[in-house]
Motif scaffolding. Structure first.
Motif: not given
Length: 270
Positions: A88-92
């Motif tokens: 979630v952190g990477t793709y947000c």
């Protein structure tokens, strides 16, 4: 007939090689001097660390081994939580960074003042380590998963935005100029000229960032941001070293599997 080198030419060749050797020796000497001066200033003796290594091995063998795997079922959700943090952190941050990267690039943003402001903002985000972000956010939101997720997004946003901007700047302007000369609008140049050329770099940087965030997600637990890291720290503080070793091994295996999977995926896509 072969023309033999004249004495002057030989002397010039020797002087050039001697000069190169002198520069190399001087460079190595300077590097060694800086290293020695750094150790002296920090008052660190590397031989003390080497001498203490057998004691470390003895402590590890007596306290950590064998590892305890009895609580595997209770730790698996934490492993999944750590992976999902990274996903979630990477793709947000990847989609947010694409927006800021377009604003930072000379290819897509002709307004110099706006580019400078965005670069200052992104530099601010990038130069604050993820652990510092997590420590600050814990005071605001308290201990929990939200802190880890926000810390990852902020830290990754700074890294990816600059990487994206540099990749966009490296794209040749010839094709884009041809589209502009043909009467294409800004959005047409963006979607039909620049983004198709940028997609491989976007995927490459995003997957690379995901690998980094798997490790960062585990470290974030050390400051109470959730995931497997918080259990590693808890077990060490409670002197449950056997369980801590099992969690560390799980973390290493998870990182290695992630690197292998991402590497195969990168080769397949690119």
């Amino acid at each position: 007939m072969n023309n033999p080198e004249t004495p002057v030419a030989k002397s010039q060749t020797l002087s050039l090689s001697e000069e190169a050797a002198l520069k190399k020796t001087t460079g190595i000497s300077l590097v060694l001097a800086v290293i020695v001066a750094s150790f002296a200033y920090l008052k660190v003796n590397p031989f003390t660390a080497l001498a203490g290594f057998p004691d470390f091995l003895r402590f590890f063998w007596e306290n950590f081994w064998p590892m305890k795997i009895a609580n595997l079922n209770s730790y698996l959700p934490l492993v999944l939580e750590t992976v999902l943090f990274a996903v979630v952190g990477t793709y947000c941050s990847a989609f947010l960074a694409l927006f800021f990267g377009l604003l930072m690039s000379e290819q897509t943003n002709p307004v110099r003042g706006l580019r400078l402001l965005v670069r200052i903002f992104i530099s601010f985000l990038r130069n604050i380590p993820v652990l510092v972000w997590a420590s600050l956010l814990v005071y605001i939101f308290g201990i929990g998963n939200l802190v880890g997720l926000l810390a990852l997004i902020l830290a990754t946003l700074g890294f990816l935005a600059r990487s994206y901007a540099e990749s966009i700047d490296e794209i040749g302007a010839t094709k884009l100029e041809a589209l502009r000369a043909g009467g294409a609008s800004y959005l047409q140049v963006l979607f039909h000229g620049l983004l198709p050329e940028f997609v491989p770099a976007w995927l490459n940087w995003t997957l690379f960032s995901f690998e980094i965030n798997i490790r960062a997600s585990a470290i974030l637990g050390m400051v109470g941001a959730g995931g497997i890291g918080i259990m590693i720290q808890t077990n060490i503080r409670l002197f449950r070293y056997h369980e801590a070793l099992f969690l560390i091994v799980m973390l290493v295996v998870m990182v290695l599997l992630t690197e292998f999977t991402v590497s195969r995926l990168r080769k397949k896509i690119l």
